[in-house]
Design an enzyme around this catalytic site. Structure first.
Site, short mmCIF file in Angstrom:
data_model
loop_
_atom_site.label_atom_id
_atom_site.label_comp_id
_atom_site.label_asym_id
_atom_site.label_seq_id
_atom_site.Cartn_x
_atom_site.Cartn_y
_atom_site.Cartn_z
N THR A 1 13.44 4.95 11.58
CA THR A 1 14.30 3.80 11.86
C THR A 1 13.71 2.56 11.18
OG1 THR A 1 14.96 4.78 13.94
CG2 THR A 1 15.32 2.40 13.71
N THR B 1 0.86 -1.19 0.00
CA THR B 1 0.00 0.00 0.00
C THR B 1 0.89 1.24 0.00
OG1 THR B 1 -1.78 -1.16 1.14
CG2 THR B 1 -1.75 1.24 1.34
N ASN C 1 -5.32 -9.38 -8.07
CA ASN C 1 -5.49 -10.07 -6.80
C ASN C 1 -6.80 -10.85 -6.70
OD1 ASN C 1 -5.95 -7.16 -6.89
ND2 ASN C 1 -6.93 -7.39 -4.92
N SER D 1 5.17 -6.98 -1.62
CA SER D 1 4.72 -7.12 -0.24
C SER D 1 5.15 -8.50 0.25
CB SER D 1 3.20 -6.99 -0.19
OG SER D 1 2.75 -7.16 1.14
N ALA D 2 5.74 -8.55 1.46
CA ALA D 2 6.28 -9.83 1.94
C ALA D 2 5.20 -10.84 2.29
CB ALA D 2 7.15 -9.58 3.17
N HIS D 3 4.07 -10.36 2.84
CA HIS D 3 3.14 -11.31 3.47
C HIS D 3 2.31 -12.14 2.49
CE1 HIS D 3 -0.90 -9.13 3.44
NE2 HIS D 3 -0.11 -8.14 3.10
N GLN E 1 1.00 -9.75 -6.27
CA GLN E 1 0.46 -11.10 -6.36
C GLN E 1 1.31 -12.03 -7.23
OE1 GLN E 1 -1.89 -12.27 -4.49
NE2 GLN E 1 -2.83 -10.41 -3.66
N CYS F 1 -8.80 -7.65 1.05
CA CYS F 1 -7.80 -6.76 1.63
C CYS F 1 -8.44 -5.49 2.15
CB CYS F 1 -6.73 -6.43 0.61
SG CYS F 1 -6.40 -7.74 -0.52
N1 PMP Z 1 -1.64 -4.61 -4.21
C1 PMP Z 1 -2.26 -5.78 -4.35
C2 PMP Z 1 -2.50 -6.31 -5.72
C3 PMP Z 1 -2.67 -6.50 -3.25
O1 PMP Z 1 -3.30 -7.67 -3.40
C4 PMP Z 1 -2.41 -5.97 -1.97
C5 PMP Z 1 -2.84 -6.75 -0.75
N2 PMP Z 1 -4.08 -6.41 -0.26
C6 PMP Z 1 -1.78 -4.73 -1.86
C7 PMP Z 1 -1.41 -4.08 -3.01
C8 PMP Z 1 -1.50 -4.10 -0.53
O2 PMP Z 1 -0.45 -4.78 0.10
P1 PMP Z 1 -0.12 -4.58 1.64
O3 PMP Z 1 -1.03 -5.49 2.38
O4 PMP Z 1 1.31 -4.98 1.76
O5 PMP Z 1 -0.32 -3.15 1.97
#
Ligand code: PMP
Length: 373
Positions: free
Chosen positions: A231, A77, A145, A193-195, A173, A315
């Protein structure tokens, strides 16, 4: 090493967030023990700096970029917002199916439409590139996504560059789920994005060529070459780096599982519609719709059976209502309201697939027609 098991049941919501990999957890825990501030000149600071720079190098290498092109952020984001910061919304053209964090930065009048197969309409992009005011930045995501549809980013980037316009790509994605490089895509910046790939939540990166960024979102300290003050979150960066350095899963195996699942649900419930079935899609994602059904009700029913899926994009917390992605594809209204996203990872088993398919059959049998209007 196998990832942490989800809390219970069948977890088919990797596109919202994937289970933390053990290698990421170990790296996070180890990094939490580092005392120094990466900006301090003493030995403790230098040790932390090394950890941070190792993570940066791993993330850079995962997309064949240079370490100095990586700006760590709090997630995609923020990376998307940073890519767009300092530009007028009327000079940013974004595809109609971008994540909300991109759409928030671009003027509503500057959306690039998509075709019914879920891919960006390159002819409309060409027209938009000629329109006044001329865009300065075009945003085209790598893979959607919700539908998993892979976008023609390289083609879009060459059209934009021919018109002297920079290109940003939200690659969230696609990262670790399909092979790509920054140069291969030909874009000027990439959001990661790592998660979504087994790293910790709350960390990501903007990988960006020099001279592209206009304005930092956070100013003050000179961290991240002045593009992100504060930081650094060393533990999260270390977890991100560990995922980046690991060998990505065999995505062809995932695609076989996806195709198997789609075939099985259509056999069990012939009215099931697989959205964008013939498009080039992520190997782990299926968007399934039951005409006349309500997606939220299906999600709740499946959840009661221990199966976690999403209605469209999970999301946006608490967001209810038809997805802007499916609306942009001009999907029939009865499908628009009945679409759910199934997204899994390398740990998926035949037992998971079987559990999903029978639960899908039960959901389809009881799902009611939406009230008219
Ligand atoms: N871009 C896409 C295509 C996503 O699927 C997501 C996840 N919701 C994001 C951006 C945002 O990522 P984050 O959760 O790291 O803010």
């Amino acid at each position: 090493m196998p990832p942490a098991a989800p809390e219970r049941g069948v977890y088919f919501d990797y596109n919202a967030s994937a289970p933390l990999l053990d290698i990421a957890r170990d790296a996070v825990i180890e990094a939490m023990g580092y005392t120094g501030n990466a900006s301090s000149v003493h030995g403790c600071g230098r040790a932390t700096r090394r950890l941070l720079e190792d993570a940066r190098a791993a993330v850079a290498s995962s997309v064949s970029a240079a370490p100095q092109e990586v700006v760590f952020t709090s997630g995609a984001t923020e990376a998307n917002a940073l890519a767009c910061a300092g530009r007028s919304p009327s000079r940013i053209a974004a595809t109609a199916i971008e994540h909300d964090s991109v759409l928030a930065a671009a003027a509503p009048g500057r959306r690039i439409p998509v075709l019914s197969d879920g891919t960006v309409d390159l002819n409309r992009l060409k027209v938009l590139l000629e329109e006044e005011p001329r865009p300065e930045l075009v945003a085209v995501m790598l893979a959607n996504n919700e539908t998993g549809v892979i976008q023609p980013v390289t083609e879009a980037a060459s059209l934009a560059h021919a018109a002297g316009v920079s290109v940003h790509c939200d690659a969230v994605q696609g990262w670790r789920r399909m092979p790509f490089s920054m140069a291969g895509l030909g874009v000027d910046s990439l959001a990661l994005s790592a998660h979504k790939a087994g790293g910790p939540k709350g960390v990501g990166a903007l990988v960006v060529r020099s001279g592209i960024l206009r304005q930092a979102l956070l100013r003050g300290g000179g961290q991240e070459r002045g593009w992100r003050a504060g930081t650094e979150n060393i533990a999260a960066a270390a977890g991100f780096g560990a995922v980046a350095a690991a060998r990505p899963p065999a995505w062809t195996a995932l695609q076989a599982m996806r195709d198997k699942l789609e075939h099985a649900v259509c056999q069990a419930v012939p009215k099931t519609c697989v959205i964008a079935r013939d498009s080039d899609r992520l190997p782990n994602t299926s968007m399934l719709a039951l005409p006349g059904c309500d997606a939220e009700a299906i999600v709740i029913r499946l959840d009661l059976e221990g199966i976690a899926v999403s209605a469209g994009s999970a999301c946006s917390s608490g967001k209810v209502g038809p997805s802007h992605v499916l609306a942009a594809m001009d999907l029939a209204p009865d499908l628009l309201h009945g679409a759910i996203r199934v997204s899994f990872g390398p740990e998926v088993t035949d037992t998971d697939l079987d559990a999903f398919v029978s639960a899908w059959g039960r959901a389809a049998a009881v799902c009611g027609r939406r009230p008219a209007g």
